[in-house]
Design a protein around this motif. Sequence first.
Motif: not given
Length: 172
Positions: A128-132, A134-139
């Motif tokens: 989720d690019l809005e919350r992350d 940097g793409q560090l935490y997959p959902i």
Amino acid sequence: MVQTIDLAPTLLDYFQVVIPEDMQGKSLKGTVEKDEPIRKYALFGIHGGHVNMTDGRYVYMRAPVEPENRPLYNYTLMPAHMRGLFKESELLAMELAEPFSFTKGFKTMKTPAQARSEAHPFGTLLFDLERDPGQLYPIKDSDIEVGLLEEMARLMKDADAPSEQYERLGMI
């Protein structure tokens, strides 16, 4: 949302040259002049790696379902890699493939390929690019994934992706 495939049609448009109908990119004239969007989704990736797509909010990265990352082939009209010609063993394994929509009716050489990256161990990822950003935490969100997977299949079909890509990615 723009991609490098938009550069050629943008230049053709700028110089008032007819853009071929089978060109996948779009002219950026309206985007530059009036901030007009040209696409809702973008498909991207690296040969033999994840196949990825984004809608600007989410990034969905589809991994190969098997560790062997098969089936995987090169398709070309010219038997050369970035740094040299195909090896004799590659040419011995070559077969002719039916034309793709973008090969102007020409059959291509189809040869077994080796992936340059290890995509399988990472698995399929959703960010989720809005919350992350940097793409560090997959959902994990199966509803979002299903919707993005449907769009990915449509984009792959529109790009005339080889049929075995759907098998490699577990999409059939």
